[in-house]
Design a protein around this motif. Structure first.
Motif, PDB file in Angstrom:
ATOM      1  N   SER A  70       9.060   4.980  -5.115  1.00  0.00           N
ATOM      2  CA  SER A  70       8.408   3.731  -5.548  1.00  0.00           C
ATOM      3  C   SER A  70       9.430   2.617  -5.718  1.00  0.00           C
ATOM      4  O   SER A  70       9.188   1.465  -5.322  1.00  0.00           O
ATOM      5  CB  SER A  70       7.668   3.961  -6.873  1.00  0.00           C
ATOM      6  OG  SER A  70       6.722   5.003  -6.759  1.00  0.00           O
ATOM      7  N   ALA A  71      10.589   2.938  -6.290  1.00  0.00           N
ATOM      8  CA  ALA A  71      11.629   1.927  -6.506  1.00  0.00           C
ATOM      9  C   ALA A  71      12.169   1.406  -5.176  1.00  0.00           C
ATOM     10  O   ALA A  71      12.399   0.202  -5.007  1.00  0.00           O
ATOM     11  CB  ALA A  71      12.757   2.515  -7.345  1.00  0.00           C
ATOM     12  N   LEU A  72      12.364   2.281  -4.220  1.00  0.00           N
ATOM     13  CA  LEU A  72      12.901   1.872  -2.920  1.00  0.00           C
ATOM     14  C   LEU A  72      11.924   0.986  -2.154  1.00  0.00           C
ATOM     15  O   LEU A  72      12.339   0.056  -1.449  1.00  0.00           O
ATOM     16  CB  LEU A  72      13.254   3.106  -2.082  1.00  0.00           C
ATOM     17  CG  LEU A  72      14.466   3.920  -2.557  1.00  0.00           C
ATOM     18  CD1 LEU A  72      14.618   5.175  -1.711  1.00  0.00           C
ATOM     19  CD2 LEU A  72      15.734   3.085  -2.513  1.00  0.00           C
ATOM     20  N   VAL A  73      10.627   1.266  -2.290  1.00  0.00           N
ATOM     21  CA  VAL A  73       9.629   0.462  -1.581  1.00  0.00           C
ATOM     22  C   VAL A  73       9.701  -0.997  -2.007  1.00  0.00           C
ATOM     23  O   VAL A  73       9.397  -1.898  -1.223  1.00  0.00           O
ATOM     24  CB  VAL A  73       8.206   1.018  -1.812  1.00  0.00           C
ATOM     25  CG1 VAL A  73       7.152   0.099  -1.195  1.00  0.00           C
ATOM     26  CG2 VAL A  73       8.070   2.414  -1.219  1.00  0.00           C
ATOM     27  N   LEU A  74      10.123  -1.254  -3.235  1.00  0.00           N
ATOM     28  CA  LEU A  74      10.210  -2.626  -3.738  1.00  0.00           C
ATOM     29  C   LEU A  74      11.166  -3.490  -2.908  1.00  0.00           C
ATOM     30  O   LEU A  74      11.082  -4.710  -2.919  1.00  0.00           O
ATOM     31  CB  LEU A  74      10.656  -2.624  -5.197  1.00  0.00           C
ATOM     32  CG  LEU A  74       9.686  -1.985  -6.202  1.00  0.00           C
ATOM     33  CD1 LEU A  74      10.315  -1.945  -7.588  1.00  0.00           C
ATOM     34  CD2 LEU A  74       8.357  -2.733  -6.238  1.00  0.00           C
TER      35      LEU A  74
ATOM     36  N   TYR B  74       0.829  -1.208   0.000  1.00  0.00           N
ATOM     37  CA  TYR B  74       0.000   0.000   0.000  1.00  0.00           C
ATOM     38  C   TYR B  74       0.864   1.259   0.000  1.00  0.00           C
ATOM     39  O   TYR B  74       0.464   2.300  -0.547  1.00  0.00           O
ATOM     40  CB  TYR B  74      -0.964  -0.030   1.187  1.00  0.00           C
ATOM     41  CG  TYR B  74      -2.019  -1.092   0.997  1.00  0.00           C
ATOM     42  CD1 TYR B  74      -3.149  -0.850   0.225  1.00  0.00           C
ATOM     43  CD2 TYR B  74      -1.847  -2.376   1.531  1.00  0.00           C
ATOM     44  CE1 TYR B  74      -4.091  -1.837   0.008  1.00  0.00           C
ATOM     45  CE2 TYR B  74      -2.786  -3.374   1.317  1.00  0.00           C
ATOM     46  CZ  TYR B  74      -3.905  -3.095   0.548  1.00  0.00           C
ATOM     47  OH  TYR B  74      -4.827  -4.088   0.321  1.00  0.00           O
ATOM     48  N   VAL B  75       2.048   1.174   0.596  1.00  0.00           N
ATOM     49  CA  VAL B  75       2.991   2.281   0.494  1.00  0.00           C
ATOM     50  C   VAL B  75       3.446   2.437  -0.957  1.00  0.00           C
ATOM     51  O   VAL B  75       3.541   3.552  -1.477  1.00  0.00           O
ATOM     52  CB  VAL B  75       4.195   2.046   1.432  1.00  0.00           C
ATOM     53  CG1 VAL B  75       5.232   3.158   1.252  1.00  0.00           C
ATOM     54  CG2 VAL B  75       3.744   1.982   2.887  1.00  0.00           C
ATOM     55  N   LEU B  76       3.703   1.317  -1.633  1.00  0.00           N
ATOM     56  CA  LEU B  76       4.087   1.355  -3.044  1.00  0.00           C
ATOM     57  C   LEU B  76       2.991   1.982  -3.896  1.00  0.00           C
ATOM     58  O   LEU B  76       3.265   2.840  -4.752  1.00  0.00           O
ATOM     59  CB  LEU B  76       4.395  -0.060  -3.530  1.00  0.00           C
ATOM     60  CG  LEU B  76       4.675  -0.212  -5.036  1.00  0.00           C
ATOM     61  CD1 LEU B  76       5.890   0.605  -5.444  1.00  0.00           C
ATOM     62  CD2 LEU B  76       4.863  -1.683  -5.403  1.00  0.00           C
ATOM     63  N   LEU B  77       1.756   1.568  -3.677  1.00  0.00           N
ATOM     64  CA  LEU B  77       0.639   2.128  -4.438  1.00  0.00           C
ATOM     65  C   LEU B  77       0.564   3.637  -4.250  1.00  0.00           C
ATOM     66  O   LEU B  77       0.365   4.391  -5.213  1.00  0.00           O
ATOM     67  CB  LEU B  77      -0.676   1.470  -3.991  1.00  0.00           C
ATOM     68  CG  LEU B  77      -1.958   2.035  -4.605  1.00  0.00           C
ATOM     69  CD1 LEU B  77      -1.944   1.883  -6.121  1.00  0.00           C
ATOM     70  CD2 LEU B  77      -3.188   1.346  -3.999  1.00  0.00           C
TER      71      LEU B  77
ATOM     72  N   CYS C  21       3.002   5.736  -3.466  1.00  0.00           N
ATOM     73  CA  CYS C  21       4.122   6.402  -4.136  1.00  0.00           C
ATOM     74  C   CYS C  21       3.904   6.496  -5.646  1.00  0.00           C
ATOM     75  O   CYS C  21       4.255   7.498  -6.275  1.00  0.00           O
ATOM     76  CB  CYS C  21       5.419   5.663  -3.831  1.00  0.00           C
ATOM     77  SG  CYS C  21       5.963   5.794  -2.113  1.00  0.00           S
ATOM     78  N   LEU C  22       3.335   5.451  -6.224  1.00  0.00           N
ATOM     79  CA  LEU C  22       3.045   5.478  -7.662  1.00  0.00           C
ATOM     80  C   LEU C  22       2.004   6.551  -7.996  1.00  0.00           C
ATOM     81  O   LEU C  22       2.098   7.238  -9.022  1.00  0.00           O
ATOM     82  CB  LEU C  22       2.557   4.103  -8.119  1.00  0.00           C
ATOM     83  CG  LEU C  22       3.608   2.990  -8.109  1.00  0.00           C
ATOM     84  CD1 LEU C  22       2.949   1.643  -8.421  1.00  0.00           C
ATOM     85  CD2 LEU C  22       4.721   3.278  -9.122  1.00  0.00           C
ATOM     86  N   CYS C  23       1.005   6.707  -7.135  1.00  0.00           N
ATOM     87  CA  CYS C  23      -0.005   7.760  -7.340  1.00  0.00           C
ATOM     88  C   CYS C  23       0.631   9.144  -7.238  1.00  0.00           C
ATOM     89  O   CYS C  23       0.299  10.050  -8.018  1.00  0.00           O
ATOM     90  CB  CYS C  23      -1.114   7.626  -6.298  1.00  0.00           C
ATOM     91  SG  CYS C  23      -2.211   6.208  -6.528  1.00  0.00           S
ATOM     92  N   ILE C  24       1.549   9.315  -6.300  1.00  0.00           N
ATOM     93  CA  ILE C  24       2.238  10.599  -6.149  1.00  0.00           C
ATOM     94  C   ILE C  24       2.973  10.961  -7.435  1.00  0.00           C
ATOM     95  O   ILE C  24       2.834  12.070  -7.967  1.00  0.00           O
ATOM     96  CB  ILE C  24       3.224  10.541  -4.959  1.00  0.00           C
ATOM     97  CG1 ILE C  24       2.471  10.448  -3.637  1.00  0.00           C
ATOM     98  CG2 ILE C  24       4.141  11.770  -4.961  1.00  0.00           C
ATOM     99  CD1 ILE C  24       3.349  10.121  -2.440  1.00  0.00           C
ATOM    100  N   ALA C  25       3.751  10.026  -7.947  1.00  0.00           N
ATOM    101  CA  ALA C  25       4.535  10.279  -9.157  1.00  0.00           C
ATOM    102  C   ALA C  25       3.646  10.551 -10.371  1.00  0.00           C
ATOM    103  O   ALA C  25       3.897  11.483 -11.154  1.00  0.00           O
ATOM    104  CB  ALA C  25       5.461   9.088  -9.435  1.00  0.00           C
ATOM    105  N   ALA C  26       2.579   9.764 -10.530  1.00  0.00           N
ATOM    106  CA  ALA C  26       1.694   9.926 -11.686  1.00  0.00           C
ATOM    107  C   ALA C  26       0.991  11.280 -11.657  1.00  0.00           C
ATOM    108  O   ALA C  26       0.876  11.969 -12.684  1.00  0.00           O
ATOM    109  CB  ALA C  26       0.664   8.798 -11.714  1.00  0.00           C
ATOM    110  N   GLY C  27       0.518  11.687 -10.477  1.00  0.00           N
ATOM    111  CA  GLY C  27      -0.171  12.968 -10.363  1.00  0.00           C
ATOM    112  C   GLY C  27       0.740  14.148 -10.649  1.00  0.00           C
ATOM    113  O   GLY C  27       0.350  15.112 -11.324  1.00  0.00           O
TER     114      GLY C  27
END
Length: 445
Positions: free
Chosen positions: A419-423, A318-321, A323-329
């Motif tokens: 997002s990459a670090l969360v992986l 859910y942290v990854l999700l 972060c992806l929303c942050i970058a996309a927005g």
């Protein structure tokens, strides 16, 4: 440091009403404290235009001053939380709040760039330790299985503060000229006095530990303390030295993720009214009110992502999700027009709702000893450097290019890096793994 896997046992009938009372008596007040914390941290964004005009600040100087707050925060964060453990949360959180309220009040006497920098640094130093201290305080009262929803409630005070602060700031700025004070002076005066008042009340409302709670009987205290002991396991085996904590890869990864998130978040917080003003034809009250609309989506994200991470236990996903929303927005906002860009930022702010899952992830790894408090403070203090970088870069690029596009694209890169670090992060309390990432008996059976 080892912690036990999450308990899959539902709370006993006696525990559920105890948890509700804790939320009403303690968590609600801590949430109010955090609400004012965000008021006083972010009111500068709304005062930017008139304050800059009155004392002669460029965009770069404003961004640097906004970011200097986080340098003071970084330098005093870990020492503050070690002292919190020594003196107790009630006294130390009250001290923090009263001090930052007085500095907020003093901001009304800002006269030039130098005094602006000094007071912003002092505000960061005064506030240092508050949020991780609040997380630590909650961990003293609630087991990890109950913290996701509570952390969502606490974290929601951040965006809620901005939703309220926008219209309120517009009204206070409208007092310009009353009693020979500028509108931004009224803003700092009133909000500073509010904070000092609540800080004093903190001494009478908070209780350091369940054994000191007069509103729990002995049977309830025993049940709550038993639940907390089961949650953290045998604390005698926990290493509490700060060096042992900060050298662990998982802690460093958490610090890296949160730092990148803070770079993007701080960059937006202090420049969102300026981004909104690109739409054109808006009054000061309309800009301050419209610029806080994305925070409503952050509140939605806090509860949606927090509850789902509680339900499924895979907090890092859910942290990854988020972060992806942050970058996309951020990317979308940089590439479209002003009105559409503000709408795109709503997606980023929904992504910031992952803060509830993030802090539940962090606190589940760091136990409730003094080492746990220091570990949480370490993650938060390193991330404070991101708070310096975000607004500083934004202001510098805005002066350099004359637009917000380059600034938003650079913030996008930090969202991608988060997002990459969360992986590489794993929740130590995930089903199927132990704290050290090895399969549990259940997973291998």
């Amino acid at each position: 440091m080892s912690t036990s896997p999450p308990s899959t046992i539902a709370p006993a009938p006696l525990e559920r009403p105890i948890y509700r009372r804790i939320v009403v008596r303690l968590v609600a007040f801590v949430t109010l404290m955090y609400l004012l914390n965000q008021f006083d941290r972010g009111n500068l964004a709304f005062a930017r235009e008139t304050l800059s005009a009155d004392i002669g600040l460029s965009n770069a100087a404003f961004g640097l001053g906004a970011g200097i707050f986080f340098i003071g925060y970084f330098l005093f964060e870990v020492p503050s939380n070690l002292l919190l453990h020594r003196f107790g949360a009630r006294r130390w959180l009250a001290r923090i709040m009263i001090t930052w309220g007085l500095v907020t009040f003093a901001m009304m006497f800002t006269q030039d760039t130098t005094s602006f920098y000094i007071l912003r640094f002092a505000l960061g130093a005064a506030e240092a330790g508050f949020f991780p201290g609040a997380v630590y305080f909650i961990s003293q009262w609630l087991p990890s299985r109950e913290r996701g929803k509570v952390m969502a409630l606490l974290s929601a005070a951040g965006p809620a503060a901005y939703l309220l602060a926008g219209p309120l700031s517009g009204v206070l700025l409208g007092l310009d000229g009353r009693a020979s004070l500028h509108g931004w002076q009224w803003l700092f005066l009133i909000e500073g006095l509010m904070t000092v008042t609540i800080g004093i009340l903190c001494l009478f409302v908070l209780v350091d530990s369940p054994r000191d709670a007069r509103w729990l009987d002995e049977r309830e205290k025993a049940a709550l303390q038993r639940s907390l002991r089961e949650d953290i396991g045998d604390s005698s085996s926990h290493e509490t030295r700060i060096w042992h904590i900060v050298r662990q890869p998982r802690v460093l990864l958490l610090a890296g993720v949160y730092t990148c998130m803070q770079i993007t978040n701080a960059g937006l917080i202090f420049w969102l009214p300026a981004i909104t003003s690109r739409i054109g034809g808006l009054s000061t009250l309309e800009v301050t009110s419209l610029s806080v609309a994305p925070y409503a989506f952050q509140i939605i994200g806090l509860f949606v992502l927090g509850q789902q991470s509680d339900k499924h236990g895979r907090r890092h996903l859910y942290v990854l999700l988020g972060c992806l929303c942050i970058a996309a927005g951020l990317a979308a906002s940089a590439l479209v027009g002003p009105a559409a860009g503000l709408i795109a930022l709503c997606l980023s702010f929904f992504g910031y709702g992952t803060m509830s899952a993030f802090w539940s992830l962090a606190s589940s790894y760091l136990d409730t000893t003094s080492g746990g408090a220091a570990g949480l403070a370490f993650v938060n203090s390193i991330a404070a450097l991101g708070g310096f970088v975000g607004p500083t870069i934004f202001g510098f690029l805005k002066d350099l290019t004359g637009s917000d596009r380059a600034s938003l694209l650079v913030l996008t890169l930090f969202g991608v890096l988060a997002s990459a670090l969360v992986l590489f992060v794993r929740d130590p309390r995930d089903r199927g793994t132990t704290t050290h990432g090895t399969p549990t008996k259940e997973a291998t059976s």
